[in-house]
Design a protein around this motif. Structure first.
Motif, PDB file in Angstrom:
ATOM      1  N   LEU B 207       0.865  -0.990  -0.176  1.00 57.17           N
ATOM      2  CA  LEU B 207      -0.057  -0.028   0.053  1.00 57.17           C
ATOM      3  C   LEU B 207       0.854   1.307  -0.204  1.00 57.17           C
ATOM      4  O   LEU B 207       1.225   1.491   0.899  1.00 57.17           O
ATOM      5  N   PRO B 208       1.457   1.800  -1.226  1.00 52.46           N
ATOM      6  CA  PRO B 208       2.223   2.934  -1.127  1.00 52.46           C
ATOM      7  C   PRO B 208       1.279   4.181  -0.564  1.00 52.46           C
ATOM      8  O   PRO B 208       0.093   4.189  -1.258  1.00 52.46           O
ATOM      9  N   ILE B 209       2.072   4.820  -0.027  1.00 51.75           N
ATOM     10  CA  ILE B 209       1.016   5.983   0.511  1.00 51.75           C
ATOM     11  C   ILE B 209       1.008   7.237  -0.340  1.00 51.75           C
ATOM     12  O   ILE B 209       1.950   7.647  -0.843  1.00 51.75           O
ATOM     13  N   PRO B 210      -0.217   7.425  -1.103  1.00 56.23           N
ATOM     14  CA  PRO B 210      -0.246   8.500  -2.054  1.00 56.23           C
ATOM     15  C   PRO B 210      -0.113   9.948  -1.479  1.00 56.23           C
ATOM     16  O   PRO B 210      -0.483  10.036  -0.251  1.00 56.23           O
ATOM     17  N   LYS B 211       0.152  10.636  -2.316  1.00 55.19           N
ATOM     18  CA  LYS B 211       0.227  12.148  -1.660  1.00 55.19           C
ATOM     19  C   LYS B 211      -1.164  12.831  -1.855  1.00 55.19           C
ATOM     20  O   LYS B 211      -2.048  12.610  -2.540  1.00 55.19           O
ATOM     21  N   THR B 317     -20.096   6.952   5.690  1.00 53.08           N
ATOM     22  CA  THR B 317     -19.399   5.661   5.651  1.00 53.08           C
ATOM     23  C   THR B 317     -19.314   4.750   4.313  1.00 53.08           C
ATOM     24  O   THR B 317     -20.267   4.652   3.625  1.00 53.08           O
ATOM     25  N   GLY B 318     -18.262   4.533   3.753  1.00 52.99           N
ATOM     26  CA  GLY B 318     -17.862   3.484   2.670  1.00 52.99           C
ATOM     27  C   GLY B 318     -18.150   4.296   1.554  1.00 52.99           C
ATOM     28  O   GLY B 318     -18.186   4.113   0.409  1.00 52.99           O
ATOM     29  N   THR B 319     -18.727   5.641   1.633  1.00 46.00           N
ATOM     30  CA  THR B 319     -18.917   6.459   0.165  1.00 46.00           C
ATOM     31  C   THR B 319     -17.726   6.751  -0.280  1.00 46.00           C
ATOM     32  O   THR B 319     -16.695   7.434   0.201  1.00 46.00           O
ATOM     33  N   THR B 320     -17.668   6.426  -1.849  1.00 47.94           N
ATOM     34  CA  THR B 320     -16.373   6.863  -2.372  1.00 47.94           C
ATOM     35  C   THR B 320     -15.947   8.148  -2.611  1.00 47.94           C
ATOM     36  O   THR B 320     -17.213   9.188  -2.522  1.00 47.94           O
TER      37      THR B 320
ATOM     38  N   ASN C 345      -7.154  -4.080   5.362  1.00 44.32           N
ATOM     39  CA  ASN C 345      -7.572  -4.115   4.115  1.00 44.32           C
ATOM     40  C   ASN C 345      -7.978  -2.535   3.751  1.00 44.32           C
ATOM     41  O   ASN C 345      -7.436  -1.735   4.615  1.00 44.32           O
ATOM     42  N   GLU C 346      -8.362  -2.353   2.643  1.00 41.06           N
ATOM     43  CA  GLU C 346      -8.558  -0.979   2.131  1.00 41.06           C
ATOM     44  C   GLU C 346     -10.111  -0.836   1.637  1.00 41.06           C
ATOM     45  O   GLU C 346     -10.703  -1.624   1.372  1.00 41.06           O
ATOM     46  N   CYS C 347     -10.274   0.559   1.681  1.00 36.89           N
ATOM     47  CA  CYS C 347     -11.741   1.030   1.168  1.00 36.89           C
ATOM     48  C   CYS C 347     -11.525   2.007  -0.036  1.00 36.89           C
ATOM     49  O   CYS C 347     -11.592   3.014   0.050  1.00 36.89           O
ATOM     50  N   THR C 348     -11.230   1.481  -1.252  1.00 32.52           N
ATOM     51  CA  THR C 348     -11.040   2.381  -2.134  1.00 32.52           C
ATOM     52  C   THR C 348     -12.003   2.455  -3.183  1.00 32.52           C
ATOM     53  O   THR C 348     -12.149   3.372  -4.178  1.00 32.52           O
ATOM     54  N   GLY C 349     -13.379   2.067  -2.954  1.00 39.96           N
ATOM     55  CA  GLY C 349     -14.472   2.411  -3.538  1.00 39.96           C
ATOM     56  C   GLY C 349     -14.762   1.491  -4.669  1.00 39.96           C
ATOM     57  O   GLY C 349     -13.695   0.883  -4.959  1.00 39.96           O
ATOM     58  N   GLN C 353     -10.702   4.202  -6.879  1.00 37.96           N
ATOM     59  CA  GLN C 353     -10.179   5.417  -7.018  1.00 37.96           C
ATOM     60  C   GLN C 353     -10.014   6.318  -5.441  1.00 37.96           C
ATOM     61  O   GLN C 353      -9.165   7.308  -5.456  1.00 37.96           O
ATOM     62  N   SER C 354     -10.745   5.913  -4.650  1.00 41.77           N
ATOM     63  CA  SER C 354     -10.767   6.482  -3.250  1.00 41.77           C
ATOM     64  C   SER C 354      -9.323   6.368  -2.591  1.00 41.77           C
ATOM     65  O   SER C 354      -9.005   5.298  -2.677  1.00 41.77           O
ATOM     66  N   GLN C 355      -9.083   7.269  -1.711  1.00 38.03           N
ATOM     67  CA  GLN C 355      -7.955   7.047  -0.722  1.00 38.03           C
ATOM     68  C   GLN C 355      -8.151   5.869  -0.056  1.00 38.03           C
ATOM     69  O   GLN C 355      -9.035   5.504   0.568  1.00 38.03           O
TER      70      GLN C 355
END
Lengths: 79, 348, 441
Positions: B207-211, B317-320, C345-349, C353-355
């Motif tokens: 998981l590379p940390i994005p800027k 919550t969970g919303t993109t 785990n992650e939550c990228t949508g 594309q989400s963080q």
């Protein structure tokens, strides 16, 4: 959402408990709240205390709206 | 045989250099400059038209340029769209990104470009446009064109597209999960990664940390005493019937509710539908999430001019990010129409 | 403190006149088992259904999974939960392997419930498609939460735990086919050879998100929300001291089965004495208020430092606001010089594309990623549904929905489903089985 609204030119204050999250997502003006399920009023305290806290922190947020800042700022609350 | 269209700038079209950079957009049937190389490299398509536009024309009149070019493309049949390669040229890279994004949005075809890693167009457009790493200058024309064509052929043939790393284009910040039964379980990967980290050896994080990116600070409210303030919340406070059927998680819907006659939000009339936190406190007293009562007090005292007639709400919550941005974009016209001067956003 | 897990490798499970385990076949006297379960009057109707790997079966809503076990000394398998309090993590516990007891709602689901497909594509998304599942399918009289999205699911979960003990008792007096031994000597008294190896702690963050009791993970029966981080022996986690709650969106969930079998602890044990000095477990939690998160990070870092840890593995049971705890502990550990690897785990949508985490930090530079809770998944209909399929769309499960403008309902008329990975039962397997990762597209 804060960024979209600010992009449209509205000054906006993010009131949130997780200040690191607000910072990471890029809100410019941040006022901390006391928790996630009850941001502005702890149900374990009296109604008066809840009101006092809510009134104070919302007031800080309003003042923050009118404040000029240079960089991302977390505004301090007294209680 | 599928059809492709290529966008290039005035220089590569052979029209001229800087002095012709405001060359107006045009479309030519057939091959011009780099489209010859692209056409030769493509196996599954032929390049039927070439769009040409001056870098300055695009830079200074972006909307008009895009409008004109999209109009040229209206009556053309094409299955895929390419732009560049633009090497290190910033204006050209920007132009490629802009037009690819617009074409993708309007026509829904795959869009492909190529830019050197330092071209600012990369970071600006890599999310929306597949961009291949390219050379610094036109010396890399052939090589860069071949990369675009190879990928284009794959897409046109309907072949399975791999990860950014496998295909070779710039990582876009689009992350999806992948099941791989040849991979070691997470426990093993974790211990191995730790041993490497402890020994000071190189390892690759999954998981590379994005800027992070910031928005320009909006001008502050000039005079609070005459300002109109609006409340927006992601805490999911809605009328108890949830009339707009906002989802409890992964929301794509939002609502705005008239509170102009109310001094406060009453439990039993409003509630929260946000599934990501304990609802008890907010259901009992929605003002702890949407502080209508406090704001009304400030309105009465004259600290603020007025409160917006409505508050605006959705669930966080969970919303993109994409849906959240869209919903906020949809709220903005209402905020403008209502003459709002400042916004307080509460989150949980 | 030595734990012996006596393992019995179940080949099949069937119903019969006597509950017994003979030559790999586990037979269950269904009437007796149900009578035992229904000693709890809150369970109004119950059945037991078997689901085997490869069968064309879908199980939903699944609330909990437990490995059937018993203690040879007769103490409860889950101290402080199914019986009195006694230390876990030493002595002999017998386990029936290859099988799990599932708590399944006959009708009603909740936010933290999930789905298991025993075959097909869906089977790849959960560990439980590999096990013979003894499904306790039941309804309860818990009217107070019948239509709530958040449910405590107490009767069903406790029912499943008790059923797992009932079944586990079948092998109480028997000689195990295999004995796994787990023993870490007292930290300061270990051999020099071990002390010379890099010292590692496993920091666990079980979910404790609800303010009211009844929803959070429990430690010896105590709500993890009401705890400050503490030091535990890994044997305790392998031996029933930690049980799962009912709140967490299901793919992030650590079921009790996951905890009893914690792959990361087993991997650290394997490495102990060879490449690391495994000190033990720092048991933290995932409380919601910022101050509580910060306080937990202070405790975690202090304990790691005082114990002399060189490295840590940090695991988070959740996404969203728990990411703040994850990063807070990650930063705090790195700040005191403890090199950390995080597993989450992650939550990228749905669009990817989400963080990935809601809080980021450059110090979190070593992460094993187990999946995307938002990943959209389409699965075909299955011949048999154990439980009720409609629950997925109707009852507020984290990965399901009633209606969506673009995608339609989660549960289609033909029985096929579209859902987020969020509702695949314990799908992200953060405690260590996960053979999923995240890649850039």
């Amino acid at each position: 959402m804060v960024k979209e609204i600010e992009k449209a030119g509205f000054p906006i204050v993010q009131m949130a408990n997780l200040v690191p999250v607000a910072k990471t997502v890029g809100a410019n003006k941040i006022v901390p709240t006391i928790s996630i399920p009850y941001p502005l009023g702890d149900p374990n305290t009296s109604k008066e205390e809840q009101w006092k806290l809510r009134y104070h922190r919302v007031g800080v947020a309003l003042d923050a709206l009118a404040t000029d800042i240079e960089d991302q700022t977390v505004f301090e609350v007294k209680f | 045989m599928k059809k492709a269209i290529l966008y290039i700038n005035q220089f590569f079209a052979g029209i001229g250099g800087e002095e012709k950079a405001d060359h107006a957009p045009e479309i030519r049937e057939g091959l011009v400059g780099p489209s010859l190389a692209l056409d030769a490299a493509l196996k599954n398509a032929e390049v039927t038209h070439t769009v040409i536009c001056g870098d300055n024309f695009m830079g200074s009149n972006q909307d008009e340029a895009v409008e004109r070019i999209l109009a040229f493309l209206e009556d053309k049949e094409f299955d895929i769209f390419f732009a560049g390669p633009s090497f290190q040229a910033g204006r050209y890279g920007n132009a490629c990104g802009v037009i690819c994004k617009a074409v993708k949005e309007k026509f829904g075809v795959p869009v492909i470009s190529s830019m050197h890693v330092e071209n600012p167009g990369v970071n600006m457009f890599k999310k929306e446009v597949v961009i291949f790493p390219g050379g610094r200058s036109a010396a890399a024309m052939r090589k860069d064109t071949k990369k675009m064509a190879a990928y284009g052929d794959k897409v046109l043939a309907g072949e399975k597209i791999g990860t950014a790393e496998e295909e070779g284009f710039y990582v876009r910040g689009i992350r999806h999960q992948v099941i791989d039964f040849t991979m070691e379980p997470a426990a093993v990967r974790g211990v191995k990664m730790l041993l490497k980290k402890l020994a000071g050896e190189e390892y690759v994080t999954e998981l590379p940390i994005p800027k992070s990116d910031r928005v320009e600070i909006a001008a502050p409210v000039k005079d609070l005493a005459t300002a109109k303030i609006a409340i927006v919340t992601t805490g999911g406070i809605v009328p108890v019937a949830n009339p707009d059927r906002i989802q409890s998680a992964s929301a794509t819907r939002w609502g705005m509710y008239d509170v102009s006659e109310m001094a406060r939000l009453e439990g039993g009339v409003y509630k929260t539908i946000h599934a990501g936190y304990d609802p008890a406190a907010a259901d009992a007293d929605p003002n702890i999430c949407v502080p209508l009562d406090a704001l009304r007090a400030y309105e009465t005292e004259g600290k603020i001019g007025s409160l917006d007639t409505h508050f605006y709400t959705t669930v966080g919550t969970g919303t993109t990010e994409a849906e959240a941005s869209r919903m906020a974009e949809e709220m903005v016209p209402f905020l403008k129409e209502h003459g709002v001067d400042g916004v307080i956003m509460t989150s949980t | 403190m030595k734990l012996e897990l006596g393992n019995f490798y179940v080949k099949d499970v069937k119903f019969g006149d006597t509950t017994a385990y003979v030559n790999g076949i586990l037979t269950i006297n269904k009437e007796e088992a149900l009578a035992y379960v229904m000693e709890d009057e809150h369970i109004t109707e119950a059945d037991i259904v078997i689901a085997r790997p490869g069968e064309n079966k879908r199980i939903v809503p699944v609330k909990e999974a437990i490995e059937p076990r018993c203690r040879v000394n007769g103490n409860p398998v889950f101290p402080g939960v199914t019986g009195g309090i006694a230390p876990a993590g030493s002595g002999r516990t017998h386990a029936l392997k290859n099988t799990s007891v599932l708590a399944v709602g006959k009708h009603w689901g909740s936010f933290g419930d999930g789905m298991i497909d025993m075959s097909g594509e869906g089977a790849d998304l959960t560990h439980f498609s590999k096990l013979i599942n003894i499904c306790l399918v039941a309804n309860t009289d818990e009217e107070f939460e019948r239509h709530e999205q958040q449910k405590k699911n107490k009767a069903l979960r406790w029912g499943a735990m008790r059923l797992s003990e009932y079944v586990g008792n079948a092998v109480k007096e028997m000689e195990p086919e295999e004995i796994e031994e787990f023993e870490l000597g007292p930290i300061i008294k270990r051999d020099q050879k071990i002390k010379d190896l890099p010292a590692v702690v496993y920091v666990m963050q079980p979910q404790s998100q609800m303010e009211e009791s009844g929803y959070n993970d429990l430690v010896y029966g105590w709500d993890a929300n009401r705890m400050l981080p503490t030091f535990m022996n890994p044997n305790e986690i392998l031996d029933g001291a930690l049980i799962s709650g009912s709140f967490m969106p299901c793919s992030s969930k650590w079921s009790t089965y996951d905890m009893q079998n914690c792959p990361t602890i087993k991997e650290l044990y394997k490495a102990h004495g060879e490449t690391i000095n495994f000190l033990g477990v720092i048991m933290s939690n995932l409380n919601v208020a910022m101050k509580q998160k910060e306080r937990a990070a202070v405790f975690v870092a202090q304990m790691a430092k005082s114990l002399g840890a060189d490295g840590a593995i940090l695991a988070e049971e959740g996404y969203g606001n728990p990411d703040a705890d994850f990063i807070a502990c990650f930063d705090a550990l790195e700040d005191v010089g403890v090199k950390t690897v995080g597993i989450t785990n992650e939550c990228t949508g749905r669009d990817g594309q989400s963080q990935p985490l809601v809080v980021l930090s450059e110090k979190a530079n070593a992460i094993v990623s187990c999946g995307n809770v938002s990943q959209l998944i389409k699965l075909p209909p299955m011949e048999e549904v154990i439980g009720e399929l409609a629950a997925l769309g109707r009852d507020g499960l984290s990965g399901g929905w009633e209606g969506d403008e673009k995608l339609g309902p989660s549960v289609r008329e033909d029985g096929s489903v579209i859902l987020e990975n969020n509702s695949m039962f314990c799908g992200d397997q953060v405690l260590g089985w996960s053979q999923k990762t995240m890649r850039e597209f």
